[in-house]
Motif scaffolding. Structure first.
Motif, PDB file in Angstrom:
ATOM      1  N   GLU A  55       0.855  -1.181   0.000  1.00  0.00           N
ATOM      2  CA  GLU A  55       0.000   0.000   0.000  1.00  0.00           C
ATOM      3  C   GLU A  55       0.892   1.233   0.000  1.00  0.00           C
ATOM      4  O   GLU A  55       2.030   1.193   0.457  1.00  0.00           O
ATOM      5  N   ILE A  56       0.353   2.311  -0.483  1.00  0.00           N
ATOM      6  CA  ILE A  56       1.057   3.578  -0.334  1.00  0.00           C
ATOM      7  C   ILE A  56       0.418   4.323   0.824  1.00  0.00           C
ATOM      8  O   ILE A  56      -0.759   4.657   0.789  1.00  0.00           O
ATOM      9  N   GLY A  57       1.188   4.502   1.904  1.00  0.00           N
ATOM     10  CA  GLY A  57       0.655   5.155   3.098  1.00  0.00           C
ATOM     11  C   GLY A  57       0.680   6.665   2.955  1.00  0.00           C
ATOM     12  O   GLY A  57       1.105   7.196   1.942  1.00  0.00           O
ATOM     13  N   PRO A  58       0.227   7.352   4.001  1.00  0.00           N
ATOM     14  CA  PRO A  58       0.186   8.819   3.913  1.00  0.00           C
ATOM     15  C   PRO A  58       1.567   9.456   3.939  1.00  0.00           C
ATOM     16  O   PRO A  58       1.728  10.575   3.441  1.00  0.00           O
ATOM     17  N   TRP A  59       2.541   8.785   4.510  1.00  0.00           N
ATOM     18  CA  TRP A  59       3.875   9.382   4.666  1.00  0.00           C
ATOM     19  C   TRP A  59       4.879   8.236   4.585  1.00  0.00           C
ATOM     20  O   TRP A  59       4.720   7.245   5.286  1.00  0.00           O
ATOM     21  N   PRO A  60       5.867   8.352   3.711  1.00  0.00           N
ATOM     22  CA  PRO A  60       6.706   7.175   3.432  1.00  0.00           C
ATOM     23  C   PRO A  60       7.849   6.974   4.407  1.00  0.00           C
ATOM     24  O   PRO A  60       8.821   6.310   4.059  1.00  0.00           O
ATOM     25  N   TYR A  61       7.765   7.572   5.587  1.00  0.00           N
ATOM     26  CA  TYR A  61       8.817   7.400   6.592  1.00  0.00           C
ATOM     27  C   TYR A  61       8.163   7.122   7.937  1.00  0.00           C
ATOM     28  O   TYR A  61       7.134   7.709   8.248  1.00  0.00           O
ATOM     29  N   VAL A 106       6.426   1.926   8.323  1.00  0.00           N
ATOM     30  CA  VAL A 106       6.050   2.113   6.917  1.00  0.00           C
ATOM     31  C   VAL A 106       5.748   0.748   6.320  1.00  0.00           C
ATOM     32  O   VAL A 106       6.359  -0.246   6.684  1.00  0.00           O
ATOM     33  N   ASP A 107       4.822   0.726   5.432  1.00  0.00           N
ATOM     34  CA  ASP A 107       4.333  -0.530   4.882  1.00  0.00           C
ATOM     35  C   ASP A 107       5.390  -1.166   3.983  1.00  0.00           C
ATOM     36  O   ASP A 107       5.593  -0.774   2.855  1.00  0.00           O
TER      37      ASP A 107
END
Lengths: 625, 625
Positions: free
Chosen positions: B581-587, B591-592
């Motif tokens: 998934e692409i989460g709201p913030w990649p850090y 993180v997924d």
């Protein structure tokens, strides 16, 4: 931030004024007025805009000092006011009778007006003029300097030339869109709003030529309401988005607002550095593809940070979600605050996250030809960052809090005095007391009694898991039913507050490791240390102090089994040095990985915004573990 | 390579001729001759050079076909010869009486001669003219087309204008240095060598202005003999280095040669992609810092590959070490061969190692404004790569083998007929039989009897651990005392060879994993698959075939516990898909990372030089493990 604002208001503003004069960018207006152009004109095609951004910064600074209401500031205010009026007069003298205002175009021997829209920045410059005029009206509504009239005459001409029946095109650098909406707000003139709408809607219709960087460079590849993510030149993209939010809000265009919310979401999820910085390409100062976020070639232009804050701020006003304020905070601390030196007289144009070579010397007295200097420079051939930083710092107070019918929302934490009157007539006065981000405690002292309940909202940043809130009555006793442990978002306390009551927010600011999404190839296998909203960095200048023989941050491995800790005001991590040979070919089944030394050393990190304040160093934000 | 050369000689050369006419770059010479310039001139300031590179390619191709001595080629030779002479005549007509030759400068209404040395490319263009003339002399010494005289007149003027007492400067784009040395070789005129020396020695003395990219961009930051590594614009850097080797060899300047050896060594160890590609920056088409080798922003310009081969080739001739031939081979297979399509009519200007987005369509009929198109394009606004590829392919035979007093050295493996006469009078004829690199066997059939022993040297590439060599007598029986297992370097067989004898080299070309130096941050935790000299890549178009549901190479994890294998002519690796998934913030600390699916699939890789031949795809060379 108070100290930053003080330095900005003194050192930075006079530094900028000095360079604007020295480089002749203000004098261009004098030459225009005396009919001497084009001979003698200096600076790039957009140099007028730096003068306008400077004016905007001065307007905010006058407003800031005036609001502080401190007699000691009277001299500074008078001086800034005189300087402001002097520059406005010089700008005014250069305006032509039909309202046209630009020192670079339209005279015999110059390029004609409006013919080089993709690169000419004529409308862009006017957008900054409008922002300066609006800032002046907002901070000193009764000023009689004439700036707002200059802006209106120019805006009237733009509406005439680029209106429904005019030139069906736009500026290659977005900016006038938000300037026009703001100008319509303070003047009430609907034509400006309409013109902003035309400009916004012309994006993505291919009105500008294809270029090496593609039409995405100036957001002419896709209509704003169809795009999914920001792309192209990062300043242009964010200015356009900010203006489009303004437009959507003023026109009630929920489809457009939804498109911008989508673009913000995807840009933050895929195209933003851990610092909040945006822009992965030096070549076109542009966003890269999704997850293309190299540390060593991070562009993360200071102005893109400013522009991103403008976009996020407008989204925050429109939708009230804490994520927008989170990104503003992150970008303020780690991009905008990184640009200026502690003295406020030299700047980073771009903000790398990984410095592989110790910097070359940057002269304090020479214009830098390079946007990507490895030390802060006093001025640039394209010198957009100094006035952009200055206007942001001078207007910081505007980002701290908002009020609506039901109460007050605190978005950013800094010592502050907040006064407002709710629609129902409730007067509110608050004093925010905090040493944030050095400490995580934020105290909000209520100074007024309220007959009716109202809501105090305090932002809990996304990183602040475990935050808690205590409400105390005037005697200092906890009001248990109002206290809470908190989830990220806005903590809300609704209460008929009495003078002397206090709300205490506790944010956990212990240092922490943060890991990256695995799709960010550039930092695979690395961790970054954050503490509160601040990102930390390892600078080579700190290695020797820690007893490490390696002299380059390239030769340091993080021991990720040891959590970062804080001691004596320093954030410390455990690392091991290594001393790899450089072989003949850096690829193979036996490339020299030089196992790290057995001994572990604790080394101090610096807040990223403070890096390179102690001379040339190598530096990295992401540490290989 | 034979098929590549055939396509080059037919499709590519006529493709280039067609575009040179279509874009008016040859016609510029006609306009110059008729006095019609500057009106009507088309193309960038260096467009003359493309015509010269085309002439050089045609000269080599005529030589190649003539050497093949096949009656079936007579028509093609005659046609190329006529075309060559026609273009030479048009160039000749544009040369001014004092020898000056450039369609862009010096006429009323044009910039004056020699005033814009940093960007004007006047001397650069002449360098390519000289190379064309030299190629013609080398391949057809008796030609009466007059090209060598055109070159001499221009070179004489350069010596007069830029000599010891002339303008103390140089061209911003190195190239004339090697052109002048080569011209001095074929003409015996020492003045040209002296002039080359002046130009080489002026580098690094600050004769050109500082620019945004720094003086390193055009190698004016450090004297050639003081530099430790190539830096700045990668084509400029390699052309200069190649010319400096020529100069060092001709003047016996061992200090200079040593400096170039050092630069070559450090550049290969720290600033070269696994493909052999050079140049990490799009912005200035330049080398990055040590170990700054991003895959997704690899520039790896095709012309830098050509230039690197020219540098390595001269080092090989000067020092005879196999590492130079190793890099030539790597660069030929993985940079130069990657540029043209199989049809030879579209080209990569830059050669990324990681394509994150499926390409946009590249029109077969339009000039690309972009150097970094994501599909091969037929022509570019700056179209240096098509003729540079063409001249390299047409002259490939020159890189295969050398001879010295003691024998013959084989550097590159391809089917070939080699004939030479040693100083002592021994005549040698060899036939090289091989399907390399598809197969690792190289057979060298000796066709001549020798009275005296001579040495056959065969390059064993650095990657070829476990190579072996067998010598067979005319009856096919092994000559045990001459056979050997081999270390990388040159395997040497010294023998009074008899006709019918055969040397059989066996190179292990099984696919293998290769890992990167840990200082290359961009590919930390990744492996690449190589097979012989070829680098392999994963293209998304192959995922579905392998039963993988992920459609983007970003969503693939390599199973590094399974070695790559070969089956049915394909190189296969084991991978697992993941669907993050692409989460709201990649850090963050969570993180997924989307653990990969349990099921392992074998997927076929393609040789990197064949990628993007099957339409738009995402692609990566380095695979996360």
């Amino acid at each position: 931030w108070g100290e930053r604002q003080r330095v900005n208001g003194t050192a930075t503003l006079s530094h900028i004024a000095g360079w604007l004069e020295r480089e002749g960018w203000i004098a261009n207006f004098d030459l225009a007025a005396s009919g001497a152009l084009p001979e003698g004109r200096r600076g790039r095609e957009f140099s007028d805009s730096e003068v306008y951004k400077y004016l905007e910064a001065v307007a905010w600074e006058i407003g800031r000092l005036s609001a502080a209401d401190d007699a000691a500031d009277a001299g500074a205010i008078a001086e800034l006011e005189a300087q402001f009026r002097s520059v406005v007069d010089r700008v005014a003298a250069a305006q032509e009778t039909d309202g046209y205002l630009n020192t670079r175009f339209g005279r015999p021997g110059q390029e004609p007006r409006w013919k080089n829209l993709e690169w000419g920045h004529e409308l862009y410059c006017l957008g900054h003029l409008f922002q300066a005029a609006v800032a002046r009206v907002r901070t000193r509504p009764d000023a009689d300097d004439g700036l707002i009239d200059i802006a209106r005459r120019a805006a009237d001409l733009v509406c005439e030339v680029f209106g429904d029946d005019g030139i069906q095109s736009m500026c290659g650098h977005a900016e006038i869109e938000l300037g026009l909406v703001e100008l319509s707000r303070v003047t009430g003139d609907e034509r400006y709003l309409r013109q902003a709408q035309l400009f916004v809607e012309r994006h993505g219709t291919g009105v500008l030529p294809d270029i090496e960087f593609g039409r995405s460079y100036y957001q002419d590849d896709l209509p704003v309401r169809e795009a999914d993510v920001l792309r192209g030149h990062a300043v242009r993209a964010n200015y356009l988005a900010a203006g489009a939010v303004d437009l959507a809000v003023e026109t009630g265009d929920t489809e457009l607002l939804g498109a911008l919310e989508r673009q913000w979401t995807n840009t933050v999820a895929r195209r933003t550095y851990v610092t909040g910085g945006q822009g992965s390409h030096h070549q076109d100062e542009a966003f890269g593809d999704d997850f293309e976020l190299p540390s060593d070639r991070a562009y993360s232009e200071t102005c893109a940070g400013v522009a991103s804050i403008m976009f996020s701020w407008r989204m925050l006003l429109a939708e009230g979600e804490s994520r927008y304020a989170d990104l503003i905070e992150r970008t303020l601390f780690n991009v905008v605050a990184t640009s200026p030196s502690a003295e406020g007289t030299s700047f980073y144009y771009a903000n790398t996250l990984h410095q592989r070579r110790p910097a070359e010397h940057a002269s304090a007295d020479e214009v830098s030809p390079r946007a990507s200097s490895s030390l802060r420079a006093p001025w640039f051939e394209v010198s957009c960052c100094p006035p952009n930083v200055a206007r942001t710092f001078a207007s910081l107070a505007a980002y701290v809090a908002t009020a609506d019918a039901g109460g007050v929302q605190l978005h950013q934490y800094a010592p502050a005095s907040i006064r407002t009157t709710l629609d129902g007539g409730t007067e509110i006065a608050l004093e925010v007391e905090t040493a944030y981000p050095a400490e995580g405690s934020v105290g909000v002292q209520v100074l007024t009694d309220a007959a009716e309940p109202w809501t105090l909202s305090l932002r809990v940043p996304a990183w602040a898991a475990g935050a808690s809130l205590v409400v105390r009555d005037a005697a200092g006793a906890e009001v248990p039913e109002a206290s809470a442990s908190l989830e990220p978002g806005y903590a809300r306390v609704t209460r008929a507050f009495a003078a002397g009551e206090r709300v205490e927010l506790e944010l956990p600011v212990a240092p922490r490791f943060t890991s990256p999404d695995p799709r960010i190839d550039a930092v695979r296998g690395c961790l970054v240390v954050e503490r509160g909203p601040e990102v930390f960095a390892l600078e080579s200048v700190d290695l020797a102090e820690a007893g490490i023989t390696a002299t380059d941050v390239a030769d340091i491995l993080l021991d990720a089994t040891v959590p970062p800790r804080e001691a004596d005001g320093h954030v410390l991590v455990a690392v091991r040095g290594r001393h790899p040979e450089i072989g003949p070919w850096p690829y193979g089944d036996e490339v020299d990985a030089a196992p790290a030394e057995a001994s572990v050393h604790e080394v101090a990190l610096v807040p990223y915004h403070e890096w390179a304040q102690r001379g040339p160093s190598t530096m990295r934000v992401w540490l290989p573990a």
